[in-house]
Scaffold this motif. Structure first.
Motif, PDB file in Angstrom:
ATOM      1  N   VAL A   8       0.849  -1.186   0.000  1.00 48.47           N
ATOM      2  CA  VAL A   8       0.000   0.000   0.000  1.00 48.47           C
ATOM      3  C   VAL A   8       0.886   1.238   0.000  1.00 48.47           C
ATOM      4  N   LYS A   9       0.277   2.381  -0.231  1.00 53.20           N
ATOM      5  CA  LYS A   9       1.010   3.655  -0.231  1.00 53.20           C
ATOM      6  C   LYS A   9       0.719   4.414   1.058  1.00 53.20           C
ATOM      7  N   THR A  10       1.772   4.906   1.670  1.00 47.75           N
ATOM      8  CA  THR A  10       1.605   5.757   2.841  1.00 47.75           C
ATOM      9  C   THR A  10       1.049   7.101   2.389  1.00 47.75           C
ATOM     10  N   SER A  11       0.626   7.918   3.341  1.00 49.62           N
ATOM     11  CA  SER A  11       0.097   9.238   2.984  1.00 49.62           C
ATOM     12  C   SER A  11       1.177  10.108   2.338  1.00 49.62           C
ATOM     13  N   SER A  12       2.436   9.747   2.541  1.00 46.78           N
ATOM     14  CA  SER A  12       3.549  10.469   1.916  1.00 46.78           C
ATOM     15  C   SER A  12       3.902   9.913   0.542  1.00 46.78           C
ATOM     16  N   GLY A  13       3.229   8.831   0.135  1.00 48.84           N
ATOM     17  CA  GLY A  13       3.457   8.264  -1.187  1.00 48.84           C
ATOM     18  C   GLY A  13       4.478   7.143  -1.238  1.00 48.84           C
ATOM     19  N   ILE A  91      -2.649   6.418   8.863  1.00 45.25           N
ATOM     20  CA  ILE A  91      -3.658   6.738   7.849  1.00 45.25           C
ATOM     21  C   ILE A  91      -2.898   6.736   6.514  1.00 45.25           C
ATOM     22  N   PHE A  92      -3.277   5.845   5.637  1.00 44.69           N
ATOM     23  CA  PHE A  92      -2.569   5.677   4.376  1.00 44.69           C
ATOM     24  C   PHE A  92      -3.115   6.611   3.298  1.00 44.69           C
ATOM     25  N   LYS A  93      -2.561   6.493   2.109  1.00 44.59           N
ATOM     26  CA  LYS A  93      -2.956   7.317   0.965  1.00 44.59           C
ATOM     27  C   LYS A  93      -4.417   7.068   0.598  1.00 44.59           C
ATOM     28  N   LYS A  94      -5.093   8.136   0.194  1.00 47.32           N
ATOM     29  CA  LYS A  94      -6.489   8.039  -0.233  1.00 47.32           C
ATOM     30  C   LYS A  94      -6.594   7.096  -1.434  1.00 47.32           C
ATOM     31  N   ILE A  95      -7.587   6.200  -1.381  1.00 48.26           N
ATOM     32  CA  ILE A  95      -7.748   5.173  -2.419  1.00 48.26           C
ATOM     33  C   ILE A  95      -9.224   4.977  -2.742  1.00 48.26           C
TER      34      ILE A  95
END
Length: 181
Positions: A8-13, A91-95
């Motif tokens: 998955v992608k973190t909120s920082s990408g 909280i991960f990247k919006k998906i």
């Protein structure tokens, strides 16, 4: 296959493998900051604090698919959750969590634990079902995510052992969490 097979992608990408959570009891939640269920973040954080020493890890995945209730950008989402609800879990990247562009993780989660209906004793269930049926009727077919704050409980081996819909309050899941710990 297990949730540990997903990246998955973190909120920082940055890319993060979920295998970094091996051995933890995971609660995976699709979130939104402008939803009627957003206050669940407070109880999710309470559960995180109460059981993190025993191995619970909550992780959130924002989505803007449900009536555009997640208008914030990734960094803003994390800041909002921390400032308004004290959230310190990732909280991960919006998906996207449903339909053709759905994250493979959420497609897998929904396949592992089918939709069993909403808790109709929850005070907003009838309203939520009415909104979905009127505005987004295709959401009700199949096992995909129906709305924000669908929660999946994952055992320490990475297997999906529970699904809790938006109308399931986090504190009401405490018995299942304690049993799985």
């Amino acid at each position: 296959m297990s949730v540990y097979d997903f990246k998955v992608k973190t909120s920082s990408g940055f890319t993060k493998s979920l295998d970094t959570y091996k051995g933890k009891l995971l609660l995976i939640v699709n979130t939104a900051t402008k939803c009627g269920f957003t206050p669940q973040l407070e109880d999710l954080q309470k559960l995180q604090e109460r059981y993190e020493d025993q191995g619970l890890q909550i992780i959130g995945f924002p989505s803007n698919q449900f009536a555009e209730q997640e208008p914030l950008k990734d960094g803003e989402i994390t800041e909002f959750c921390a400032m308004n609800y004290g959230v310190n879990f990732p909280i991960f990247k919006k998906i996207d969590v449903r339909d053709q562009d759905a994250s493979p993780l959420f497609t897998y989660l929904a396949e592992q634990k089918p939709f069993q209906g909403f808790d109709m004793t929850h005070p907003t269930s009838k309203l939520l079902v009415s909104i979905i049926n009127e505005r987004f009727p295709h959401y009700m077919s199949g096992d995909s995510i129906k709305w924000n704050f669908t929660k999946f409980l994952i055992d320490r081996d990475g297997q999906v052992i529970g699904r809790f819909e938006s109308t399931s309050e986090p504190i009401d899941m405490e018995t299942q969490i304690k049993a799985a710990l």
